[in-house]
Structures are given as C-alpha cells and as structure tokens.
Motif scaffolding. Structure first.
Motif: not given
Ligand code: AMP
Length: 210
Positions: A8-22
């Motif tokens: 996803g583009i920067q700012g799409s929330g990858k970091g937050t969503q990846a952390m929740l899914l992990s």
C-alpha cells in the motif's frame, strides 16, 4: 516459512494493520522501515549508509534490504507478516523464492487521504508507537501514551520527501500489484476509515478466500 504481505502507498496504514494481524495470528511482524530506522538510531555502518537515502524519500538498495531481512527473521515463528517489503520486482521475486506467500493484502487508499494521514503523523522517539493528530491522538499532547517518550514528526514525512516516496511507490511498487494478482494472491482492501473497521475488512478478505 509462511508469509503474508501488506502492500500500500505510504499512509495507507500498513504498519498499524500488520501489527494487529500479527497479534491475531501469532506471526512475526517485520517492518523494514522500522528496522532501517533502528540501524540509523544505533549508528551502525548500515545505518550511516542508508540515513540520507531514507531522509530524501528514496528506496534503499535491494541487497541491503536482503541483508537486513536475513538478520531479522525469527525462523521459529509460525509465519511472517511483511510490511514495507517487497517494494521492487527484484524483492518480490526474492520473496517468492524464499517464502510461501499465502496472501498479499493491498490497502487501497487515495493519495489525498494518505497525504492527510502522513502530514499529521507523530512517532514516539523512544518506543516508536505511532499517533495521528486526527484519528489517533495521544492523551497528552506531544507525549507517548505507552512510554511517556516525546512525539516527533519523521524526517521523511516532510512534504518534499512524501512526494518522492509517492513517486517511488508508483514507479517501483505499483507493478507488484499486477505481479501478485497474476498469482491469485492479491486481496484488495478498502483502507479508508477507522483502524478497527479496516482491521475487520482485512480479516474478512483473508477468510473469504479460504
Ligand atoms: P516506511 O517506514 O515503510 O515508509 O519506510 C521508510 C523508508 O525506508 C522508505 O521511504 C525507504 O527509504 C526505506 N525502505 C523501507 N522499506 C524498503 C524496501 N523494501 N526497499 C527499499 N527501501 C525501503
């Protein structure tokens, strides 16, 4: 080793969503941007090499990224969630060669909304928790809820660096959407709205195809 990828583009929330899914799956979360920033903070030889590249919003070379991954992967983990990797076709091919990718979650958001999130993003200097002056405000202004550290803006969240990072995404990373689509691995998720709502969409995209 099993792997799930967030694109996803920067700012799409990858970091937050990846952390929740992990947390949900018990997989290791590997955030390449955080690993690179840790190298810079520790002033390692790699950190010194990459600092100016990252601050300018450009991509680090594939070889350095592979070196960093090699050290970061916990081989005892049941799986890995990659966030910020792959970002080039060479990296995507490396991923396909070394990991069993089950899903690539593409967090879809328009540039305007992503830009608004990034320019209001704050990061804790100490524990790296992220906040957002619009959707995820800290309880006390400028202070981290988790550890009490100071909240600062990332150097590469300046408007000039953001423009370059968007360009790098369109040039280098956007073609990966087609690459993973061709392998029937792509799950497109609407990344607008609240964190919890997007997290639900991610889980349903994963369960719908199974
Ligand atoms: P991020 O925190 O994911 O926005 O990443 C911050 C910066 O780290 C990017 O703008 C790049 O300079 C660098 N970076 C992160 N991941 C990669 C990657 N997979 N390949 C090359 N450079 C990367």
């Amino acid at each position: 080793m099993k792997a799930i990828v967030f694109l996803g583009i920067q700012g799409s929330g990858k970091g937050t969503q990846a952390m929740l899914l992990s947390r949900e799956l018990g997989y290791q979360h590997v955030n390449i941007g955080d690993l690179l920033r840790a190298q810079i903070a520790a002033s390692t030889p790699m950190g010194q090499k990459v600092q100016s590249i990252i601050e300018a919003g450009k991509l680090v070379s594939d070889d350095l990224i592979f070196e960093l991954l090699e050290e970061a992967i916990d081989h005892a983990s049941p799986g890995i969630i990659f966030d910020g990797f792959p970002r080039t076709l060479v990296q995507a091919e490396h991923l396909s060669d070394y990991y069993l990718v089950s899903d690539v979650i593409y967090l879809d958001i328009n540039e305007e909304a992503a830009l608004a999130r990034m320019t209001s993003r704050l990061v804790c200097e100490r524990c790296k928790s992220t906040y957002n002056q619009v959707s995820k405000k800290p309880a006390r202004q400028g202070i981290c809820d988790v550890c009490g550290g100071h909240l600062v803006q990332r150097k590469d969240d300046s408007p000039a660096a953001i423009r370059l990072r968007f360009e790098a995404f369109h040039r280098e990373t956007y073609p990966l959407i087609r690459y993973f689509e061709a392998q029937s691995l792509l799950r497109k998720v609407d990344a607008k709205g609240e964190i919890e709502a997007v997290a639900k969409r991610v889980l349903s995209a994963l369960s719908n195809k199974r």
